[in-house]
Design a protein around this motif. Sequence first.
Motif, PDB file in Angstrom:
ATOM      1  N   ASN A  43       0.816  -1.204   0.000  1.00 51.28           N
ATOM      2  CA  ASN A  43       0.000   0.000   0.000  1.00 51.28           C
ATOM      3  C   ASN A  43       0.854   1.260   0.000  1.00 51.28           C
ATOM      4  OD1 ASN A  43      -2.413   1.247  -0.064  1.00 51.28           O
ATOM      5  ND2 ASN A  43      -2.953   0.886   2.049  1.00 51.28           N
ATOM      6  N   TRP A  46      -1.239  -3.219   8.732  1.00 46.61           N
ATOM      7  CA  TRP A  46      -2.546  -2.906   8.170  1.00 46.61           C
ATOM      8  C   TRP A  46      -3.653  -3.199   9.181  1.00 46.61           C
ATOM      9  CZ3 TRP A  46      -0.400  -0.197   4.812  1.00 46.61           C
ATOM     10  CH2 TRP A  46       0.641  -0.640   3.997  1.00 46.61           C
ATOM     11  N   SER A  47      -4.876  -2.910   8.822  1.00 42.94           N
ATOM     12  CA  SER A  47      -5.990  -2.957   9.778  1.00 42.94           C
ATOM     13  C   SER A  47      -6.372  -4.370  10.201  1.00 42.94           C
ATOM     14  CB  SER A  47      -7.220  -2.276   9.172  1.00 42.94           C
ATOM     15  OG  SER A  47      -7.750  -3.057   8.103  1.00 42.94           O
ATOM     16  N   ASN A  96     -10.208  -5.621   2.320  1.00 40.87           N
ATOM     17  CA  ASN A  96     -10.514  -4.410   1.562  1.00 40.87           C
ATOM     18  C   ASN A  96     -12.002  -4.373   1.224  1.00 40.87           C
ATOM     19  OD1 ASN A  96      -8.021  -2.778   0.954  1.00 40.87           O
ATOM     20  ND2 ASN A  96      -7.299  -4.808   0.338  1.00 40.87           N
ATOM     21  N   ARG A 139     -13.430   6.463  -0.352  1.00 41.89           N
ATOM     22  CA  ARG A 139     -13.556   5.692   0.881  1.00 41.89           C
ATOM     23  C   ARG A 139     -12.932   6.500   2.008  1.00 41.89           C
ATOM     24  NH1 ARG A 139      -8.609   2.885   2.223  1.00 41.89           N
ATOM     25  NH2 ARG A 139      -7.097   3.090   0.531  1.00 41.89           N
ATOM     26  N   GLN A 183     -10.368   6.661   5.061  1.00 43.32           N
ATOM     27  CA  GLN A 183      -9.160   6.040   5.597  1.00 43.32           C
ATOM     28  C   GLN A 183      -8.579   6.957   6.662  1.00 43.32           C
ATOM     29  OE1 GLN A 183      -6.028   5.408   2.730  1.00 43.32           O
ATOM     30  NE2 GLN A 183      -4.743   4.269   4.163  1.00 43.32           N
ATOM     31  N   ARG A 225     -10.316   9.289   0.823  1.00 43.86           N
ATOM     32  CA  ARG A 225      -9.297   8.842  -0.133  1.00 43.86           C
ATOM     33  C   ARG A 225      -9.994   8.374  -1.403  1.00 43.86           C
ATOM     34  NH1 ARG A 225      -3.924   6.286   0.600  1.00 43.86           N
ATOM     35  NH2 ARG A 225      -2.927   6.845  -1.379  1.00 43.86           N
TER      36      ARG A 225
END
Length: 221
Positions: free
Chosen positions: A2, A33-34, A38, A197, A199, A209
């Motif tokens: 990313n 990352w989360s 996605n 979206r 972020q 974003r």
Amino acid sequence: MNEHRTEHPTEDGVALSGAEFWDSRYRESDRIWSGNPNTTLVRETAGLQPGSALDLGCGEGADAIWLAQQGWTVTATDISGVALDRAARHATAAGIADRVDWQQHDLGSSFPAGVFDLVSAHFLHSHGDLPREQILRTAAGAVAPGGMLLIVGHAGWPAWESAPDHDVHFPTPDEVLGSLRLPEGQWEVLISGEHERIQNDPEGRPTTRTDNTLKVRRSAG
């Protein structure tokens, strides 16, 4: 993955390989990352009959694990061995370790074998000289008849980027489509467009974003 830069990062003046850079990046934190899949993947695969899936640039494995939980048999690849080890542990904790084959590839020089009902490439941007168009053309070739190719990328730098490189070009969905060089009459374009979206920025503040999505289906015959 990313991130998107044009120069190879260095350590003490020595250029790092892609694998070395991403291994170092993942070692910075227990989770980069989360851990959530996605949202575009979730939305665009809703209603599909699970089959075989290929996840390119899988990182810590959130997309691959989610697909496996939906019944897909997944091959997931990343350049970072650190990320893949972490992803495999997450898959074991989720109880779906037997549904995901984790493979380490520098996609510019090696690629998973076989054909797949779904090939997913989310945010396949990276530091260094990534042959993205070549990789995505190879990805299209790995789609089985009747299968789907889903490519999601950033449309530009995030608002919090303090020194964006204005020489970097983020391709539009139509530009990505053109670069794939798909044989005429053998593919159907289902989606080619931008979407917004939310972020969180590095300080945890939500920001908007813009990303783009290309979704194409290979003809069954």
